[in-house]
Design a protein around this motif. Structure first.
Motif, PDB file in Angstrom:
ATOM      1  N   VAL A  44     -17.099-113.946 -30.518  1.00 42.83           N
ATOM      2  CA  VAL A  44     -15.877-113.809 -31.321  1.00 42.83           C
ATOM      3  C   VAL A  44     -15.789-112.370 -31.843  1.00 42.83           C
ATOM      4  N   GLU A  45     -14.613-111.785 -31.692  1.00 43.21           N
ATOM      5  CA  GLU A  45     -14.385-110.416 -32.151  1.00 43.21           C
ATOM      6  C   GLU A  45     -13.020-110.350 -32.833  1.00 43.21           C
ATOM      7  N   ILE A  46     -13.007-109.994 -34.096  1.00 39.54           N
ATOM      8  CA  ILE A  46     -11.764-109.905 -34.875  1.00 39.54           C
ATOM      9  C   ILE A  46     -11.539-108.435 -35.224  1.00 39.54           C
ATOM     10  N   GLU A  47     -10.415-107.900 -34.772  1.00 40.47           N
ATOM     11  CA  GLU A  47     -10.092-106.480 -34.993  1.00 40.47           C
ATOM     12  C   GLU A  47      -9.002-106.381 -36.052  1.00 40.47           C
ATOM     13  N   LEU A  48      -9.338-105.768 -37.183  1.00 39.81           N
ATOM     14  CA  LEU A  48      -8.412-105.676 -38.318  1.00 39.81           C
ATOM     15  C   LEU A  48      -7.972-104.232 -38.496  1.00 39.81           C
ATOM     16  N   PRO A  49      -6.666-103.967 -38.559  1.00 36.93           N
ATOM     17  CA  PRO A  49      -6.201-102.590 -38.703  1.00 36.93           C
ATOM     18  C   PRO A  49      -6.467-102.046 -40.101  1.00 36.93           C
ATOM     19  N   VAL A  50      -6.861-100.767 -40.159  1.00 36.50           N
ATOM     20  CA  VAL A  50      -7.055-100.086 -41.447  1.00 36.50           C
ATOM     21  C   VAL A  50      -6.300 -98.762 -41.390  1.00 36.50           C
ATOM     22  N   PRO A  51      -5.970 -98.154 -42.537  1.00 38.55           N
ATOM     23  CA  PRO A  51      -5.253 -96.870 -42.526  1.00 38.55           C
ATOM     24  C   PRO A  51      -6.023 -95.803 -41.755  1.00 38.55           C
ATOM     25  N   SER A  52      -5.289 -94.898 -41.117  1.00 36.00           N
ATOM     26  CA  SER A  52      -5.911 -93.900 -40.238  1.00 36.00           C
ATOM     27  C   SER A  52      -6.792 -92.913 -40.995  1.00 36.00           C
ATOM     28  N   ASP A  53      -6.579 -92.775 -42.305  1.00 38.70           N
ATOM     29  CA  ASP A  53      -7.389 -91.806 -43.060  1.00 38.70           C
ATOM     30  C   ASP A  53      -8.518 -92.468 -43.861  1.00 38.70           C
ATOM     31  N   ALA A  54      -8.814 -93.732 -43.567  1.00 38.29           N
ATOM     32  CA  ALA A  54      -9.847 -94.459 -44.326  1.00 38.29           C
ATOM     33  C   ALA A  54     -11.228 -93.852 -44.084  1.00 38.29           C
ATOM     34  N   THR A  55     -12.027 -93.782 -45.173  1.00 37.02           N
ATOM     35  CA  THR A  55     -13.412 -93.277 -45.065  1.00 37.02           C
ATOM     36  C   THR A  55     -14.317 -94.107 -45.966  1.00 37.02           C
ATOM     37  N   ASN A  56     -15.607 -93.793 -45.939  1.00 38.79           N
ATOM     38  CA  ASN A  56     -16.629 -94.435 -46.787  1.00 38.79           C
ATOM     39  C   ASN A  56     -16.523 -95.970 -46.787  1.00 38.79           C
ATOM     40  N   PRO A  57     -16.680 -96.601 -45.626  1.00 35.87           N
ATOM     41  CA  PRO A  57     -16.565 -98.063 -45.595  1.00 35.87           C
ATOM     42  C   PRO A  57     -17.738 -98.759 -46.288  1.00 35.87           C
ATOM     43  N   SER A  58     -17.406 -99.817 -47.031  1.00 33.22           N
ATOM     44  CA  SER A  58     -18.428-100.686 -47.622  1.00 33.22           C
ATOM     45  C   SER A  58     -18.077-102.109 -47.185  1.00 33.22           C
ATOM     46  N   ILE A  59     -18.928-102.727 -46.349  1.00 37.34           N
ATOM     47  CA  ILE A  59     -18.564-103.984 -45.680  1.00 37.34           C
ATOM     48  C   ILE A  59     -19.641-105.034 -45.916  1.00 37.34           C
ATOM     49  N   ARG A  60     -19.189-106.278 -46.225  1.00 36.48           N
ATOM     50  CA  ARG A  60     -20.102-107.419 -46.355  1.00 36.48           C
ATOM     51  C   ARG A  60     -19.505-108.602 -45.603  1.00 36.48           C
ATOM     52  N   THR A  61     -20.350-109.338 -44.907  1.00 40.27           N
ATOM     53  CA  THR A  61     -19.880-110.519 -44.173  1.00 40.27           C
ATOM     54  C   THR A  61     -20.779-111.711 -44.478  1.00 40.27           C
ATOM     55  N   SER A  62     -20.192-112.930 -44.433  1.00 43.05           N
ATOM     56  CA  SER A  62     -21.003-114.141 -44.616  1.00 43.05           C
ATOM     57  C   SER A  62     -21.633-114.582 -43.299  1.00 43.05           C
ATOM     58  N   MET A  63     -21.147-114.018 -42.183  1.00 44.91           N
ATOM     59  CA  MET A  63     -21.697-114.351 -40.855  1.00 44.91           C
ATOM     60  C   MET A  63     -21.360-113.215 -39.893  1.00 44.91           C
ATOM     61  N   GLY A  64     -22.286-112.883 -39.020  1.00 45.02           N
ATOM     62  CA  GLY A  64     -22.039-111.849 -38.025  1.00 45.02           C
ATOM     63  C   GLY A  64     -22.166-110.457 -38.608  1.00 45.02           C
ATOM     64  N   SER A  65     -21.616-109.484 -37.906  1.00 43.62           N
ATOM     65  CA  SER A  65     -21.686-108.094 -38.350  1.00 43.62           C
ATOM     66  C   SER A  65     -20.305-107.454 -38.210  1.00 43.62           C
ATOM     67  N   ALA A  66     -20.017-106.510 -39.104  1.00 44.79           N
ATOM     68  CA  ALA A  66     -18.728-105.814 -39.053  1.00 44.79           C
ATOM     69  C   ALA A  66     -18.984-104.322 -39.144  1.00 44.79           C
TER      70      ALA A  66
END
Length: 428
Positions: free
Chosen positions: A313-335
């Motif tokens: 399963v692969e879910i692709e979510l759009p983000v603004p083109s100038d986004a930086t410094n991502p902080s990501i948490r998931t309950s399952m899998g990896s992002a």
């Protein structure tokens, strides 16, 4: 009878003739220049994407593959769809011989190309387009035999897609039922497009000239046989068969009866236009904080039975083109943030039915925008997945019988898989 083609041209990306075969003597190589001039004129007209061009009494039908144009010129009134299908079959044959159809592969193999064009079309009428049969008597230099080659019996046979005398120690048939789910959801969460495109893909390793019979849970067939169809039958639309299927038999009693080609082929394709429940549903909430930070909360829910499990399963979510410094948490899998696609890609290896998982992400937005700036156009959420041993339409292979005069026993193997096709949710 439909009209015949006058000539077939293979052109490079600039419209220069690589190879052409004149079948009827009523056109010249100048036609390629006229066609390309017309094609360039059409490029400016965005509303016209027709694969047919008409000029000065000549119809040009064409397709493009990589850096090669395949084009036919005809003075007669041809069946355009059959000629376009023929051109696609020519591409398949060339790919069988040269692995990839490109300008370079045509230049390196022009002798074989001329031989193939002579066999695949005669006096402007399509003939044999089965690559396996053609390769038995038109061989590339690496496999060319010194002895004089006789055309295989299949060329003059009623069964032109299968040679006689095929022998296997172990007789087996593999049937894969593959369904692609196409879903489009608007910003209000309403499904505005939903259909299922399916294909029955076969690999056959059978000796002799076997007769195969295939039975599906087709509503029309079951009702004709007086069987109950409560919840188990399906309605198939837009059915397209391989040429080996006896269409008269299917029209008469809905039995799929055929002598299969040797090896891999698509037995049939179909479509279901009934609205289906999306196997994986995604909800997304986006919060912007003081124009310098964006926070996303995403829920993914599987809407199929617990006994099935989606994989890859692969879910692709759009983000603004100038986004930086991502902080990501998931309950399952990896992002992970994929800046080249302006997207957050969330991957889950195994997603059982009836489960719900969450993903939270936070990005910094360094660019400063005006209060009244036009909001940038947002891409949809795209989802990819595969669900083995499951069909969303409910199609079932009721039986697959193999009958051959020698009476051998053959092993049929059937697999089911559902995957995402054009699966888009415009929720953000």
């Amino acid at each position: 009878m439909a009209g015949a083609v006058s000539a077939l041209f293979l052109l490079d990306i600039k419209g220069r003739v690589l190879i052409w075969r004149d079948y009827r003597g009523d056109v010249s190589a100048v036609q390629a220049e006229r066609f390309f001039t017309k094609l360039i004129e059409k490029e400016g007209d965005h509303e016209s994407h027709s694969p047919v061009v008409f000029d000065d009494g000549i119809s040009y039908m064409f397709i493009q593959h990589n850096n090669v144009f395949l084009m036919t010129a005809a003075r007669q009134n041809c069946n355009a769809v059959s000629i376009l299908l023929f051109l696609h079959r020519v591409v398949d044959v060339f790919k069988h011989y040269f692995v990839e159809l490109e300008e370079e592969s045509l230049r390196d193999n022009f002798v074989v190309v001329y031989e193939l064009l002579d066999e695949m079309m005669d006096f402007g009428y399509p003939q044999y387009t089965e690559a396996k049969i053609l390769s038995e008597f038109i061989k590339t230099d690496a496999y060319r035999m010194e002895v004089t080659q006789r055309p295989p019996m299949a060329v003059t046979n009623a069964v032109s897609w299968r040679s006689e005398g095929i022998r296997y120690k172990k007789n087996e048939v593999f049937l894969d039922v593959v369904e692609s789910v196409n879903i489009l959801v608007n910003s209000n969460g309403q499904i505005i497009r939903s259909d299922v495109v399916g294909a029955l893909k076969m690999r056959t390793y059978l000796s002799g000239m076997p007769e195969c019979k295939l039975g599906l849970n087709d509503r029309v067939l079951l009702e004709a046989q007086g069987r109950t169809t409560k919840g188990k039958a399906i309605d198939l639309d837009d059915i397209k068969f391989h040429q080996c299927v006896r269409l008269a038999r299917f029209e008469n009693d809905r039995t799929i009866s055929f002598i299969p080609p040797d090896g891999t082929f698509d037995l049939m394709t179909y479509r279901l236009s009934t609205q289906v429940k999306p196997p994986i549903w995604v909800e997304a909430q986006v919060e912007r904080h003081s124009r310098s930070r964006i926070e996303m909360m995403v829920k993914a829910r599987s809407q199929f039975k617990e006994r099935s499990t989606a994989t890859s399963v692969e879910i692709e979510l759009p983000v603004p083109s100038d986004a930086t410094n991502p902080s990501i948490r998931t309950s399952m899998g990896s992002a992970a943030y994929a800046p080249e696609h302006d997207a957050l890609v969330w991957k889950i290896k195994s997603f059982p039915g009836g489960k719900e998982y969450m993903c939270r992400a936070e990005f910094s937005l360094p660019s400063i925008t005006a209060e009244d700036a036009i909001p940038e156009r947002k891409a949809p959420i795209r989802v990819k997945f595969e669900i083995p041993y499951f069909t969303i339409s409910g199609i079932q292979v009721r039986y697959l019988k193999i009958i051959e005069k020698s009476g051998y026993q053959a092993l049929p193997w059937v697999r089911y898989i559902t995957m995402a096709g054009e699966y888009e949710l415009r929720l953000i």
